[in-house]
Design a protein around this motif. Structure first.
Motif, short mmCIF file in Angstrom:
data_model
loop_
_atom_site.label_atom_id
_atom_site.label_comp_id
_atom_site.label_asym_id
_atom_site.label_seq_id
_atom_site.Cartn_x
_atom_site.Cartn_y
_atom_site.Cartn_z
N GLU A 212 4.86 -12.01 6.12
CA GLU A 212 5.32 -12.94 5.09
C GLU A 212 6.38 -12.33 4.18
O GLU A 212 7.14 -13.05 3.54
CB GLU A 212 4.13 -13.41 4.24
CG GLU A 212 3.01 -14.03 5.04
CD GLU A 212 3.45 -15.22 5.86
OE1 GLU A 212 4.28 -16.02 5.38
OE2 GLU A 212 2.98 -15.35 7.01
N CYS A 213 6.41 -11.01 4.09
CA CYS A 213 7.32 -10.29 3.17
C CYS A 213 7.99 -9.15 3.93
O CYS A 213 7.73 -7.97 3.66
CB CYS A 213 6.54 -9.72 1.99
SG CYS A 213 5.57 -10.88 1.06
N ARG A 214 8.84 -9.48 4.87
CA ARG A 214 9.46 -8.45 5.73
C ARG A 214 10.18 -7.35 4.96
O ARG A 214 10.09 -6.18 5.34
CB ARG A 214 10.39 -9.11 6.75
CG ARG A 214 9.62 -9.82 7.84
CD ARG A 214 10.52 -10.33 8.95
NE ARG A 214 9.73 -11.01 9.95
CZ ARG A 214 9.55 -12.33 9.97
NH1 ARG A 214 10.12 -13.11 9.07
NH2 ARG A 214 8.80 -12.86 10.91
N PRO A 215 10.91 -7.65 3.87
CA PRO A 215 11.61 -6.58 3.16
C PRO A 215 10.68 -5.51 2.58
O PRO A 215 11.12 -4.39 2.31
CB PRO A 215 12.34 -7.32 2.03
CG PRO A 215 12.49 -8.72 2.52
CD PRO A 215 11.26 -8.98 3.35
N THR B 210 5.85 -1.84 -8.19
CA THR B 210 6.88 -2.81 -8.58
C THR B 210 7.44 -3.54 -7.36
O THR B 210 7.64 -4.75 -7.40
CB THR B 210 8.01 -2.14 -9.37
OG1 THR B 210 8.50 -1.02 -8.62
CG2 THR B 210 7.53 -1.65 -10.73
N GLN B 211 7.68 -2.82 -6.26
CA GLN B 211 8.18 -3.45 -5.05
C GLN B 211 7.12 -4.36 -4.45
O GLN B 211 7.42 -5.45 -3.97
CB GLN B 211 8.62 -2.41 -4.01
CG GLN B 211 9.97 -1.83 -4.26
CD GLN B 211 9.94 -0.65 -5.23
OE1 GLN B 211 8.92 -0.34 -5.83
NE2 GLN B 211 11.07 0.01 -5.39
N PHE B 212 5.87 -3.92 -4.46
CA PHE B 212 4.78 -4.73 -3.91
C PHE B 212 4.66 -6.05 -4.67
O PHE B 212 4.66 -7.12 -4.07
CB PHE B 212 3.47 -3.94 -3.97
CG PHE B 212 2.29 -4.68 -3.42
CD1 PHE B 212 2.12 -4.82 -2.06
CD2 PHE B 212 1.34 -5.23 -4.28
CE1 PHE B 212 1.03 -5.50 -1.55
CE2 PHE B 212 0.25 -5.91 -3.78
CZ PHE B 212 0.09 -6.04 -2.41
N CYS B 213 4.57 -5.97 -5.98
CA CYS B 213 4.40 -7.18 -6.79
C CYS B 213 5.63 -8.09 -6.70
O CYS B 213 5.49 -9.31 -6.58
CB CYS B 213 4.12 -6.81 -8.24
SG CYS B 213 2.51 -6.01 -8.46
N GLY B 214 6.82 -7.49 -6.71
CA GLY B 214 8.04 -8.28 -6.62
C GLY B 214 8.16 -9.02 -5.31
O GLY B 214 8.58 -10.18 -5.26
N GLY C 282 -7.94 -3.12 4.75
CA GLY C 282 -7.58 -3.54 3.40
C GLY C 282 -6.70 -2.58 2.64
O GLY C 282 -5.93 -1.82 3.21
N MET C 283 -6.86 -2.63 1.33
CA MET C 283 -6.00 -1.84 0.45
C MET C 283 -6.76 -1.43 -0.80
O MET C 283 -7.82 -1.97 -1.11
CB MET C 283 -4.77 -2.65 0.03
CG MET C 283 -5.09 -3.84 -0.87
SD MET C 283 -3.63 -4.78 -1.43
CE MET C 283 -2.91 -3.67 -2.62
N ILE C 284 -6.16 -0.51 -1.53
CA ILE C 284 -6.64 -0.13 -2.85
C ILE C 284 -5.46 -0.31 -3.80
O ILE C 284 -4.34 0.08 -3.49
CB ILE C 284 -7.15 1.32 -2.87
CG1 ILE C 284 -8.31 1.45 -1.92
CG2 ILE C 284 -7.39 1.80 -4.28
CD1 ILE C 284 -9.51 2.16 -2.34
N GLY C 285 -5.75 -0.94 -4.93
CA GLY C 285 -4.71 -1.13 -5.94
C GLY C 285 -4.34 -2.57 -6.17
O GLY C 285 -3.37 -2.86 -6.87
N VAL C 286 -5.09 -3.50 -5.61
CA VAL C 286 -4.77 -4.92 -5.76
C VAL C 286 -4.78 -5.34 -7.23
O VAL C 286 -4.11 -6.31 -7.60
CB VAL C 286 -5.68 -5.80 -4.89
CG1 VAL C 286 -7.08 -5.89 -5.46
CG2 VAL C 286 -5.10 -7.18 -4.68
N ALA C 287 -5.47 -4.60 -8.10
CA ALA C 287 -5.51 -4.94 -9.52
C ALA C 287 -4.11 -4.93 -10.15
O ALA C 287 -3.85 -5.69 -11.08
CB ALA C 287 -6.44 -4.00 -10.28
N VAL C 288 -3.21 -4.12 -9.60
CA VAL C 288 -1.84 -4.09 -10.14
C VAL C 288 -1.16 -5.44 -9.93
O VAL C 288 -0.38 -5.90 -10.77
CB VAL C 288 -1.03 -2.93 -9.53
CG1 VAL C 288 -0.60 -3.20 -8.11
CG2 VAL C 288 0.18 -2.62 -10.38
#
Length: 166
Positions: free
Chosen positions: A20-23, A109-113, A78-84
């Motif tokens: 869904e977010c290739r970049p 910042t890149q992940f959330c953006g 899964g992942m760790i850090g989803v709270a960000v």
């Protein structure tokens, strides 16, 4: 053969997010740290999110008496850090490499953006949060009602499953 843009990372959640977010793929960094290494510390800025490609990560809470307790374990599902992504700017627990393997990380910042305009990825993360909450509930009940031996067995089975080990 799959193209580099669609190649598997080894982490199922990250692979789904990348569809869904290739970049976002350009922001992935590989980490290969020893077992027991702390990747992030409770209360410090949450600069990255973590996706185990192999191996296992744990979140560990420091106790007032000096001990610690594992509160969440994650492997390639899964992942760790989803709270960000939820707006929390600091780590809620220590992040520890629990079993050997490669961990991928992405700057927060890149992940959330990248997820701002990706409704399907957002939906996927919401489902992962629900899964994580359910796992936390189950762990709490297990810790409150089972013997030390039973809890150790559960931890060993959970870790072996996530590490892909028999």
């Amino acid at each position: 053969m799959a193209s580099a843009a669609s190649a598997s990372t080894g982490n199922r959640l990250l692979d789904a997010l990348l569809r869904e977010c290739r970049p976002l793929r350009q922001s992935i960094e590989d980490l290969n740290v020893p077992v027991g290494a702390t990747l992030a510390r409770e209360g410090e800025p949450a600069t990255h999110v973590y996706f185990p490609a192999s191996g296992v990560l744990s979140t560990v809470i420091q106790l007032a008496g000096g001990g610690s307790s594992e509160v969440f374990i994650v492997g390639s599902e899964g992942m760790i850090g989803v709270a960000v992504w939820l707006g929390v700017k600091t780590h809620l627990a220590n992040v520890v490499q629990q079993a050997p393997g490669v961990t991928l990380r992405i700057p927060s910042t890149q992940f959330c953006g990248a997820l701002e305009h990706a409704p399907r990825a957002t939906s996927l993360l919401k489902r992962f949060i629900a899964y994580s909450l359910r796992l936390a509930y189950q762990t709490t009940v297990c810790n409150a009602t089972h013997t030390v031996e039973q809890r150790a067995c559960r931890w060993l089975l959970s870790t072996a499953e996530r590490a892909g080990s028999p």
